[in-house]
Design a protein around this motif. Structure first.
Motif, PDB file in Angstrom:
ATOM      1  N   VAL A 258       0.887  -1.175  -0.019  1.00 28.25           N
ATOM      2  CA  VAL A 258       0.181   0.166  -0.108  1.00 28.25           C
ATOM      3  C   VAL A 258       0.928   1.385   0.152  1.00 28.25           C
ATOM      4  CG1 VAL A 258      -1.745   1.430   1.410  1.00 28.25           C
ATOM      5  CG2 VAL A 258      -1.866  -0.942   1.059  1.00 28.25           C
ATOM      6  N   GLU A 259       2.069   1.222   0.609  1.00 24.64           N
ATOM      7  CA  GLU A 259       2.719   2.564   0.554  1.00 24.64           C
ATOM      8  C   GLU A 259       3.414   2.751  -0.705  1.00 24.64           C
ATOM      9  OE1 GLU A 259       5.723  -1.071   1.550  1.00 24.64           O
ATOM     10  OE2 GLU A 259       3.609  -0.621   2.157  1.00 24.64           O
ATOM     11  N   LEU A 263       0.113   8.046  -5.360  1.00 25.32           N
ATOM     12  CA  LEU A 263      -0.771   9.162  -4.725  1.00 25.32           C
ATOM     13  C   LEU A 263      -0.388  10.362  -5.273  1.00 25.32           C
ATOM     14  CD1 LEU A 263      -1.129   7.841  -1.147  1.00 25.32           C
ATOM     15  CD2 LEU A 263      -2.584   7.382  -3.077  1.00 25.32           C
ATOM     16  N   ASP A 274      -3.746   9.150   5.007  1.00 28.64           N
ATOM     17  CA  ASP A 274      -4.501   7.912   5.477  1.00 28.64           C
ATOM     18  C   ASP A 274      -5.787   7.962   4.644  1.00 28.64           C
ATOM     19  OD1 ASP A 274      -2.601   7.392   7.487  1.00 28.64           O
ATOM     20  OD2 ASP A 274      -3.638   8.340   9.050  1.00 28.64           O
ATOM     21  N   ARG A 277      -4.814   6.775   0.889  1.00 26.88           N
ATOM     22  CA  ARG A 277      -4.664   5.338   0.720  1.00 26.88           C
ATOM     23  C   ARG A 277      -5.782   4.405   0.652  1.00 26.88           C
ATOM     24  NH1 ARG A 277       0.649   5.304   4.872  1.00 26.88           N
ATOM     25  NH2 ARG A 277       2.164   5.719   2.938  1.00 26.88           N
ATOM     26  N   LEU A 327       1.144  -2.543   4.574  1.00 25.60           N
ATOM     27  CA  LEU A 327       1.609  -1.140   4.736  1.00 25.60           C
ATOM     28  C   LEU A 327       2.859  -1.265   5.500  1.00 25.60           C
ATOM     29  CD1 LEU A 327       1.016   1.709   4.262  1.00 25.60           C
ATOM     30  CD2 LEU A 327      -0.166   2.222   6.331  1.00 25.60           C
TER      31      LEU A 327
END
Length: 343
Positions: A258-259, A263, A274, A277, A327
């Motif tokens: 997820v990191e 984005l 937050d 994500r 994450l």
């Protein structure tokens, strides 16, 4: 205004694409083109006859996609009509990109509560603009009276053996996405503010709103990917949900970092890291491409993306089974659900 007058005034466009179509080219005109051009898929008959007619050479396959867009579900009727037109066609073109296909033509069926010439002129202008952007001509359709609904069927072509399919992922493959994720989902929260006046939006919010209303699927890049024997699909329903289709059909699993999800600064500055994500994992309406590829073609993927001016990010890998979201090495829980038409 009668139906055929409406079609003639608002939905008969002039084109000059490499499909050899400008207005309605008949077979005699088309046959006079060079042998190089006649070896390519092209439109022979467009708007103005009972059917559209395509020439598809033996080394190509025809692919098609249909989407129905409903007022209040897929678009806001209070949007400027040219933006509605853009979103409607882009949604279908995104499906062509997901297969690695080159756009050939599209048909439009639209129901209208009434004939509003101001609305139609704006919608027509937007539709012609976006069809030229994607190099995909309008070749027919239907108009009728009723609640505002837009149905587009898009046709594309791909060389045999070059399709991007959902059932070709294997354990060890890299998982990639194009563009930035989550912007369109975040923009839904801006509906009332944006529909009041675009001047109400901050610069970051305007970026999100454009992602929702004027998506640009990565067509050129998707076609080039077909040379690398990739597996892919578009992620209009959300990354987790759509990736799930690949895992189901390929009978495998995936691990998503997820990191690593791409984005944009606009998204993070608007909603925080937050929430950004959460939108990226299950947002939907992104009209970007998720694809898998062998790990030994990473540099080729990056080079193709650079050639096409497309942002690509490696976000995970294919594993034996299941869908793992982590994450920084820890399990990640999504607080959102992906889009479902019937809940």
């Amino acid at each position: 205004m009668a139906e055929f007058d409406l079609i003639k005034q608002y939905f008969t466009f002039e084109y000059d694409f490499d499909q050899n179509l400008k207005g309605n080219i008949d077979a005699e005109q088309a046959s006079s083109k060079s042998s190089k051009n006649t070896a390519k898929p092209r439109v022979v008959k467009g708007v103005g006859d009972d059917c559209a007619v395509f020439d598809i050479p033996n080394n190509y396959q025809l692919v098609t996609s249909t989407d129905t867009l409903v007022d209040g579900v897929h678009f806001f009727s209070k949007l400027p009509p040219e933006l509605i037109a853009h979103k409607a066609l882009a949604a279908n073109v995104s499906d062509l990109a997901a297969m690695g296909a080159k756009p050939l033509a599209f048909t439009l069926s639209i129901s209208l509560p009434e004939i509003n010439e101001h609305w139609l002129a704006s919608f027509s202008k937007g539709l012609q603009k976006v069809s030229k952007l994607f190099k995909i001509p309008l070749v027919g359709g239907d108009t009728t009276q009723g609640p505002l609904n837009i149905n587009i069927t898009a046709y594309g072509v791909v060389k045999k053996g070059r399709l991007l399919e959902r059932n070709q992922a294997v354990s060890g493959d890299d998982i990639w996405v194009t563009g930035y994720l989550g912007e369109a989902a975040a923009a839904l929260e801006l509906e009332k503010k944006a529909l009041g006046s675009r001047n109400n939006l901050t610069d970051a919010e305007q970026v999100l709103w454009s992602a929702l209303t004027q998506p640009i699927p990565p067509l050129k890049f998707a076609r080039k990917l077909t040379k690398l024997s990739c597996c892919g699909l578009d992620i209009s329903d959300g990354l987790a949900a759509d990736l799930g289709h690949v895992l189901s059909q390929s009978q495998c699993g995936a691990k998503i970092f997820v990191e690593s999800l791409p984005l944009s600064d606009a998204l993070v500055n608007s909603v925080g890291i937050d929430q950004a994500r959460q939108y990226a994992v299950n947002g939907g309406d992104d009209y970007e491409l998720c694809f898998t590829a062998l790990s030994n073609v990473r540099n080729k993927v990056l080079n193709l993306a650079e050639q096409c001016g497309v942002n690509v990010t490696r976000i995970g890998k294919i594993i034996g089974s299941g869908l793992e979201l982590t994450l920084y090495g820890q399990p990640f829980q999504s607080s959102r659900s992906s889009w479902q038409h019937f809940n």
